[in-house]
Write a protein that holds these residues in place. Structure first.
Motif, PDB file in Angstrom:
ATOM      1  N   HIS A  33     -17.485  46.119 -25.866  1.00 36.11           N
ATOM      2  CA  HIS A  33     -18.076  44.836 -26.119  1.00 36.11           C
ATOM      3  C   HIS A  33     -18.763  44.974 -27.461  1.00 36.11           C
ATOM      4  CE1 HIS A  33     -17.749  43.082 -21.822  1.00 36.11           C
ATOM      5  NE2 HIS A  33     -17.571  44.277 -21.519  1.00 36.11           N
ATOM      6  N   PRO A  36     -15.127  38.136 -28.231  1.00 34.73           N
ATOM      7  CA  PRO A  36     -14.284  38.800 -27.092  1.00 34.73           C
ATOM      8  C   PRO A  36     -14.443  40.190 -26.934  1.00 34.73           C
ATOM      9  CG  PRO A  36     -13.236  37.116 -28.413  1.00 34.73           C
ATOM     10  CD  PRO A  36     -14.313  37.221 -29.139  1.00 34.73           C
ATOM     11  N   TYR A  37     -13.948  40.826 -25.924  1.00 34.25           N
ATOM     12  CA  TYR A  37     -14.072  42.181 -25.668  1.00 34.25           C
ATOM     13  C   TYR A  37     -12.704  42.736 -25.478  1.00 34.25           C
ATOM     14  CZ  TYR A  37     -14.478  40.551 -20.920  1.00 34.25           C
ATOM     15  OH  TYR A  37     -14.389  39.623 -19.710  1.00 34.25           O
ATOM     16  N   TRP A  61     -22.941  37.133 -25.648  1.00 30.03           N
ATOM     17  CA  TRP A  61     -21.618  36.873 -25.122  1.00 30.03           C
ATOM     18  C   TRP A  61     -21.061  36.079 -25.837  1.00 30.03           C
ATOM     19  CZ3 TRP A  61     -19.189  39.713 -21.344  1.00 30.03           C
ATOM     20  CH2 TRP A  61     -20.002  40.620 -20.520  1.00 30.03           C
ATOM     21  N   ASP A  62     -20.716  36.225 -27.116  1.00 26.41           N
ATOM     22  CA  ASP A  62     -19.969  35.186 -27.734  1.00 26.41           C
ATOM     23  C   ASP A  62     -18.899  35.859 -28.634  1.00 26.41           C
ATOM     24  OD1 ASP A  62     -21.624  36.492 -29.566  1.00 26.41           O
ATOM     25  OD2 ASP A  62     -22.405  34.612 -30.259  1.00 26.41           O
ATOM     26  N   GLU A 109     -10.231  39.968 -23.632  1.00 26.94           N
ATOM     27  CA  GLU A 109     -10.710  38.699 -22.963  1.00 26.94           C
ATOM     28  C   GLU A 109     -12.215  38.201 -23.525  1.00 26.94           C
ATOM     29  OE1 GLU A 109     -11.358  39.983 -18.867  1.00 26.94           O
ATOM     30  OE2 GLU A 109      -9.465  39.936 -18.536  1.00 26.94           O
ATOM     31  N   GLY A 110     -12.628  37.076 -22.924  1.00 28.68           N
ATOM     32  CA  GLY A 110     -13.896  36.632 -23.398  1.00 28.68           C
ATOM     33  C   GLY A 110     -13.615  35.524 -24.267  1.00 28.68           C
ATOM     34  N   PRO A 111     -14.946  35.262 -24.852  1.00 30.19           N
ATOM     35  CA  PRO A 111     -16.187  35.907 -24.927  1.00 30.19           C
ATOM     36  C   PRO A 111     -17.039  36.017 -23.609  1.00 30.19           C
ATOM     37  CG  PRO A 111     -16.481  33.708 -25.775  1.00 30.19           C
ATOM     38  CD  PRO A 111     -15.099  33.803 -25.615  1.00 30.19           C
ATOM     39  N   HIS A 112     -16.703  35.267 -22.523  1.00 31.83           N
ATOM     40  CA  HIS A 112     -17.382  35.271 -21.248  1.00 31.83           C
ATOM     41  C   HIS A 112     -16.481  35.765 -20.164  1.00 31.83           C
ATOM     42  CE1 HIS A 112     -20.260  32.795 -23.036  1.00 31.83           C
ATOM     43  NE2 HIS A 112     -19.566  31.971 -23.375  1.00 31.83           N
ATOM     44  N   ARG A 113     -17.165  36.425 -19.222  1.00 36.66           N
ATOM     45  CA  ARG A 113     -16.320  37.027 -17.816  1.00 36.66           C
ATOM     46  C   ARG A 113     -15.520  35.923 -17.319  1.00 36.66           C
ATOM     47  NH1 ARG A 113     -15.760  41.992 -17.939  1.00 36.66           N
ATOM     48  NH2 ARG A 113     -17.673  43.029 -17.972  1.00 36.66           N
ATOM     49  N   GLU A 148     -14.414  48.779 -20.797  1.00 37.01           N
ATOM     50  CA  GLU A 148     -14.350  47.591 -21.841  1.00 37.01           C
ATOM     51  C   GLU A 148     -15.314  47.861 -23.105  1.00 37.01           C
ATOM     52  OE1 GLU A 148     -13.748  44.161 -18.547  1.00 37.01           O
ATOM     53  OE2 GLU A 148     -15.909  44.405 -19.346  1.00 37.01           O
ATOM     54  N   SER A 202     -13.908  33.601 -18.688  1.00 36.54           N
ATOM     55  CA  SER A 202     -12.949  33.071 -19.775  1.00 36.54           C
ATOM     56  C   SER A 202     -11.521  33.642 -19.296  1.00 36.54           C
ATOM     57  CB  SER A 202     -13.286  33.598 -21.218  1.00 36.54           C
ATOM     58  OG  SER A 202     -14.326  33.142 -21.687  1.00 36.54           O
TER      59      SER A 202
END
Length: 140
Positions: free
Chosen positions: A57, A71-72, A68-69, A84-88, A55, A90
């Motif tokens: 980030h 998406p990755y 962590w704000d 996905e994201g921004p959090h795991r 991934e 999400s």
């Protein structure tokens, strides 16, 4: 772009093609392509990149712990991409065949006023933003 951010990008660009999944399925091409496409985008190039688990980030700060704000983008074993994201925790935003489309999805979801990366930790960035905007009206 700060020297720290540029060094982080250079490291990822230099090492993006050196890894394979433990199962032996190569992800060199798709992962390398994703990194190159992301680096070509000025809005992402000003953020501090980090990679893990196939991934890519993006952090709004240069220090550890990253923000962590944002998406990755991840690479699937079939050579496709997911965002996905921004959090795991999400939900997955989308899957796509194109690194360009995945990068565009991240850019569309950048927080307002995102970048350049703050020289410091996520906690220092949060304190700086509170001081700069005591009303707390920023949506981060």
């Amino acid at each position: 772009m700060t020297d720290i951010v540029e060094a982080a990008w250079r490291k990822i660009l230099a090492t993006a093609g050196e890894h394979t999944r433990p199962e032996g399925l190569p992800l060199l091409g798709p992962f390398t392509k994703m990194v190159q496409v992301a680096y070509a985008e000025p809005q992402l190039r000003q953020l501090c990149p980090w990679a893990g688990m196939w991934e890519l980030h993006f952090s709004r700060c240069t220090g550890f712990r990253p923000t962590w704000d944002i998406p990755y983008i991840g690479t699937l074993t079939d050579g496709r991409y997911y965002v996905e994201g921004p959090h795991r925790n999400s939900p997955r935003i989308a899957e796509t065949d194109s690194a360009q489309a995945a990068v565009a999805m991240v850019i569309e979801r950048l927080p307002p006023g995102c970048g350049p990366a703050f020289a410091g930790t996520a906690e220092e960035l949060a304190a700086y933003e509170r001081k700069a905007d005591p009303s707390g009206s920023k949506s981060r």
